[in-house]
Design an enzyme around this catalytic site. Structure first.
Site, PDB file in Angstrom:
ATOM      1  N   LYS A 136      46.293  30.334  91.578  1.00 49.92           N
ATOM      2  CA  LYS A 136      45.284  31.338  91.143  1.00 49.92           C
ATOM      3  C   LYS A 136      46.252  32.560  90.556  1.00 49.92           C
ATOM      4  O   LYS A 136      46.814  33.176  91.431  1.00 49.92           O
ATOM      5  CB  LYS A 136      44.408  31.779  92.215  1.00 49.92           C
ATOM      6  CG  LYS A 136      43.445  32.937  91.897  1.00 49.92           C
ATOM      7  CD  LYS A 136      42.370  33.114  93.237  1.00 49.92           C
ATOM      8  CE  LYS A 136      41.481  34.214  92.751  1.00 49.92           C
ATOM      9  NZ  LYS A 136      40.664  34.469  93.924  1.00 49.92           N
ATOM     10  N   CYS A 141      42.298  34.631  86.613  1.00 53.24           N
ATOM     11  CA  CYS A 141      41.424  35.705  87.295  1.00 53.24           C
ATOM     12  C   CYS A 141      41.943  37.100  87.135  1.00 53.24           C
ATOM     13  O   CYS A 141      43.229  37.275  86.776  1.00 53.24           O
ATOM     14  CB  CYS A 141      41.779  35.487  88.933  1.00 53.24           C
ATOM     15  SG  CYS A 141      40.936  36.490  89.768  1.00 53.24           S
ATOM     16  N   ARG A 171      44.888  50.314  92.360  1.00 53.70           N
ATOM     17  CA  ARG A 171      45.195  49.618  93.300  1.00 53.70           C
ATOM     18  C   ARG A 171      46.488  50.018  93.857  1.00 53.70           C
ATOM     19  O   ARG A 171      47.190  48.917  94.372  1.00 53.70           O
ATOM     20  CB  ARG A 171      44.879  48.313  93.373  1.00 53.70           C
ATOM     21  CG  ARG A 171      44.214  47.674  94.252  1.00 53.70           C
ATOM     22  CD  ARG A 171      44.526  45.891  93.924  1.00 53.70           C
ATOM     23  NE  ARG A 171      43.489  45.435  94.969  1.00 53.70           N
ATOM     24  CZ  ARG A 171      43.587  44.098  95.370  1.00 53.70           C
ATOM     25  NH1 ARG A 171      44.553  43.321  94.634  1.00 53.70           N
ATOM     26  NH2 ARG A 171      43.065  43.436  96.321  1.00 53.70           N
ATOM     27  N   ASP A 207      46.432  36.136  89.284  1.00 53.55           N
ATOM     28  CA  ASP A 207      45.541  37.214  89.199  1.00 53.55           C
ATOM     29  C   ASP A 207      46.002  38.487  88.477  1.00 53.55           C
ATOM     30  O   ASP A 207      47.242  38.490  88.245  1.00 53.55           O
ATOM     31  CB  ASP A 207      45.237  37.646  90.785  1.00 53.55           C
ATOM     32  CG  ASP A 207      43.947  38.557  91.277  1.00 53.55           C
ATOM     33  OD1 ASP A 207      43.405  38.694  90.120  1.00 53.55           O
ATOM     34  OD2 ASP A 207      43.645  38.486  92.246  1.00 53.55           O
ATOM     35  N   MET A 208      45.256  39.422  88.083  1.00 52.24           N
ATOM     36  CA  MET A 208      45.849  40.682  87.409  1.00 52.24           C
ATOM     37  C   MET A 208      44.717  41.726  87.720  1.00 52.24           C
ATOM     38  O   MET A 208      43.531  41.729  87.052  1.00 52.24           O
ATOM     39  CB  MET A 208      45.799  40.028  86.018  1.00 52.24           C
ATOM     40  CG  MET A 208      46.631  40.929  84.962  1.00 52.24           C
ATOM     41  SD  MET A 208      45.916  42.453  84.498  1.00 52.24           S
ATOM     42  CE  MET A 208      46.957  43.162  83.376  1.00 52.24           C
ATOM     43  N   ASN A 209      45.009  42.711  88.523  1.00 53.52           N
ATOM     44  CA  ASN A 209      43.953  43.412  89.002  1.00 53.52           C
ATOM     45  C   ASN A 209      44.079  44.894  88.473  1.00 53.52           C
ATOM     46  O   ASN A 209      43.433  45.819  89.195  1.00 53.52           O
ATOM     47  CB  ASN A 209      44.310  43.480  90.430  1.00 53.52           C
ATOM     48  CG  ASN A 209      43.681  42.217  91.120  1.00 53.52           C
ATOM     49  OD1 ASN A 209      42.480  41.640  90.954  1.00 53.52           O
ATOM     50  ND2 ASN A 209      44.473  41.637  91.827  1.00 53.52           N
ATOM     51  N   ASP A 249      34.239  38.761  90.754  1.00 54.08           N
ATOM     52  CA  ASP A 249      34.432  39.211  92.280  1.00 54.08           C
ATOM     53  C   ASP A 249      33.068  39.246  92.997  1.00 54.08           C
ATOM     54  O   ASP A 249      33.142  39.498  94.082  1.00 54.08           O
ATOM     55  CB  ASP A 249      35.260  40.434  92.313  1.00 54.08           C
ATOM     56  CG  ASP A 249      36.612  40.212  92.529  1.00 54.08           C
ATOM     57  OD1 ASP A 249      36.976  39.021  92.360  1.00 54.08           O
ATOM     58  OD2 ASP A 249      37.438  41.181  92.475  1.00 54.08           O
TER      59      ASP A 249
END
Ligand code: DGJ
Length: 726
Positions: free
Chosen positions: A475, A525, A442, A477-479, A547
């Protein structure tokens, strides 16, 4: 004392009202596994160990040819001296060899439970948990291994971890440091796992054991959406409602392996812990290494029984205490409504409508910082983008608060964009190895959380925002997953420590933030359920489950996760149609009921809904508030598993006063049989009123005779029936 040492026979009996677990000490040296199952009033060793002189067996006592380490049911494997099954540990000594010889040395039994250094674990006070620690010592290398068992009083649960200590004078290397090993004297089990991918998490798989090793694992740096760090062994006849299950869940958020080996003489060895291939630890003299713990759950009441135990234990002993009993707000999240396109005025307008509808928390997702107009930039630059939010985060939060809503903010703290001020200032802060290019995912890199200065940066970056008092919810997150797992700091022989050090660094950050800001609600998340594990739940009491917000996909994702996590832990939002992930159109009612089966919220452009839909949304919110105690803290039972053909599902929420059945029809069918659904879990003796029809019947009747589900001539229809106890 629910754990006792029985001199006759030299057994340890761990016993509560529901289970017994028995460990033997063989030849005053080897720890053997003697029994695990429903409670025994006492144990005398009737299931004697078998000693047969077999071909290829090797013998620690040459004259005792029936005693082979390869055939003993052991609480921990041995190394290099005759146990050839999967190993729970492997140590390389200073001389490069892999042989050790641990013997039982001593034990301790005490009330309560010690915290695990640097790692999350189930909690429990002196009246709730009893601990057994068994020390094993290798006199030659002067290493000590302590097997720790914590037995919970109220639940059919124990936890286990291992502590390795080096009391010698030379460093050794842990090449494998597993948390649990259990030898069952049988192999006629079915293995249960939860597997998946991004947007398709937690698919349930059930297969018979077969000779050899069956394994799931993660080498991705996180527990991953590919496999939940969980396995269970169940009888072939076990159903949701009855039968025996042994469930194992690792309290860890990084690389793990969970495996079962069916060996030559028909027994099965289960083993679970940090994944060995991506791990090594230099254990210096006078230091110790703590493994994560495994939650071991025994059910005689089928999979629903196992799930009930996990749900209750995690709510009571795992999540931060502030939130264990705290009702969770209904939220509106900006992601699927706005993506990166954020403007203060529009956001305030959305918050205004949200407040009129009864929504309680407004969450500003990705896109509010640096130059973040798409996902290629700015991670690490946690300063507000004033073009989008001229009055800053606190300005927007003030407006939201004035509307009577709480305010939440998105971060992806573990990441760094190549295109960021942070990367320009600290290129060495990204995980990296010398000479090789950095792989992007990403278009972002991963911060090296194994380094304390990087941890400190993350703590400071978030604290600065949280200290304003404007943020009620984060929130987190860790994508992406970890690649080039290395750094320019640790010496070559310690590079393989970094995956685990990363997880320890993450836990240190979370611990610090939660200590400093105990009132802030954190939602976990990782592109949805990419790191949904008990380790994360120890800091963050809820997770954005997937998601994929399509209601029909969600029925099976939430169904799968409900094996382990209660609905309150599973973020579930009503989103727009056609659904952004799969393009499906489902009725708003359906989306509402499925989202209400989790931690309820909305993720759609509230300013673009029709008046009719706004009215329906208002009704959904009112219903959820009225029944929030039931939906967030009630018992949750699966009644019907989604099938590949129809996707119909049913589940039941229940507490002392009421029950709610949610039946999801999936694809409408022709030529339907009479569809009777048994409710199974109402209080048998009590009378219940079906509030839709006014009909009154006993819990037993609803449970055993069931109710007729009317024919629903509509794809994806959901029917909800509320029952009040008379
Ligand atoms: C992935 C998350 O799962 C989404 O909900 C959203 O927060 C995006 N990241 C934002 O980049």
């Amino acid at each position: 004392m629910p754990i006792f040492h029985q001199e006759t026979g030299n057994f340890f009996h761990l016993q509560n009202q529901q289970l017994s677990y028995v460990i033997g000490v063989e030849r005053e040296k080897y720890l053997t596994h003697r029994y695990f199952g429903s409670r025994l009033p006492s144990y005398h060793g009737s299931n004697h160990l078998q000693f047969i002189d077999r071909g290829f067996a090797t013998n620690p006592f040459p004259e005792e040819r029936g005693l082979s380490l390869n055939a003993l049911p052991l609480e921990t494997s041995t190394q290099g001296n005759g146990d050839h099954r999967i190993a729970n540990y492997q140590i390389r000594l200073a001389n490069g060899t892999n042989v050790t010889d641990f013997s039982y040395a001593s034990h301790k039994i005490y009330q309560g439970k010690q915290p695990l250094a640097g790692l999350p674990a189930l909690k429990g006070g002196k009246t709730e948990v009893t601990t057994l620690e068994i020390q094993l010592v290798d006199d030659i290398s002067q290493l000590q291994m302590t097997l720790v068992y914590n037995l919970y009083e109220k639940f059919p649960v124990l936890t286990r971890n291992v502590l390795f200590e080096n009391n010698g004078n030379q460093a050794v290397f842990l090449e494998n440091a597993g948390s649990v090993q259990l030898d069952f004297p049988r192999n006629d089990f079915e293995l249960i796992t939860l597997n998946g991918s991004h947007t398709n998490e937690a698919n349930l798989h059930r297969q018979a054991l077969h000779p050899g090793i069956q394994k799931i694992e993660s080498s991705r740096g996180t527990s991953s959406p590919q496999h939940q760090p969980f396995i269970a062994l169940a009888d072939a006849c076990t159903t949701e409602f009855s039968g025996e299950v042994f469930g194992f869940h690792l309290v860890y958020s990084g690389n793990f392996a969970a495996q079962v080996e069916v060996e030559q003489y028909g027994s099965s060895r289960l083993q679970m812990g940090i994944q060995p291939e991506t791990f090594e630890w230099q254990l210096n003299p006078q230091t110790s290494f703590q493994t994560p713990e495994v939650v071991i759950n025994y059910s005689q009441k089928g999979f629903n029984g196992m799930s009930q135990t996990f749900h209750q234990v995690y709510q009571e002993y795992l999540v931060p205490q502030t939130f264990a009993k705290a009702e969770r707000p209904i939220l509106l999240n900006t992601w699927e409504a706005n993506y990166f396109d954020l403007a203060e005025e529009e956001l305030i307008q959305q918050a205004k409508i949200a407040s009129q509808l009864g929504i309680e928390l407004f969450v500003l997702d990705d896109g509010w910082f640096g130059q973040r107009n798409d996902d290629t930039t700015s991670l690490g630059d946690w300063q507000v983008n004033e073009d989008k939010l001229p009055h800053g985060i606190t300005g927007l939060a003030d407006e939201v608060h004035k509307l009577g809503l709480k305010f939440g903010l998105w971060f992806e703290p573990e990441m760094i964009s190549k295109n960021s001020d942070l990367f320009a200032a600290h290129p060495d802060w990204a995980l990296q190895v010398p000479d090789y290019p950095l792989t992007e995912g990403r278009q972002q890199l991963v911060l090296d959380l194994s380094r304390s200065e990087v941890q400190d940066f993350v703590i400071a970056a978030l604290s600065q925002h949280l200290a304003t008092g404007a943020i009620d919810y984060v929130k987190w997150d860790m994508n992406r997953h970890l690649t080039e797992v290395g750094n320019l700091v640790l010496p070559p022989q310690q590079q393989k420590e970094i995956s685990h050090r990363y997880v320890l660094g993450l836990y240190r950050i979370l611990d610090s933030l939660i200590q400093q800001f105990p009132q802030v609600l954190f939602e976990n998340c990782s592109s949805g359920g990419g790191r949904f594990d008990p380790g994360m739940m120890a800091y963050m009491p809820q997770t954005w489950t997937s998601d994929n917000s399509d209601a029909i996909c969600r029925t099976s994702i939430q169904y799968g996760y409900s094996y382990l996590y209660p609905p309150i832990m599973m973020g579930a939002h009503v989103s727009d149609v056609p659904n952004h992930q799969v393009g499906r159109i489902t009725p708003l009612e359906t989306r509402g009921w499925i989202a209400m089966s989790g931690n309820f919220g909305y993720e759609l452009d509230i300013s673009k809904q029709t008046p009719t839909d706004l009215e329906k949304i208002q009704e959904q919110i009112a219903f959820y508030k009225k029944h929030r105690k039931l939906l967030q803290f009630g018992e949750f039972y699966r009644l019907l598993a989604p099938t590949a053909q129809q996707f119909a599902t049913a589940w039941l929420f229940k507490n002392q006063k009421e029950a709610l059945l949610i039946y999801s029809n999936g694809l409408a069918q022709p030529a339907v049989p009479a569809n009777y659904l048994k409710l199974h879990y109402l209080d048998a003796e009590a009378m219940y009123r079906n509030d839709a029809t006014g009909e009154v019947a006993s819990g037993a009747e609803f449970n055993q005779a069931g109710i007729l589900i009317p024919r629903l001539k509509e794809d994806f229809a959901v029917m909800a029936l509320h029952f009040t106890k008379e």
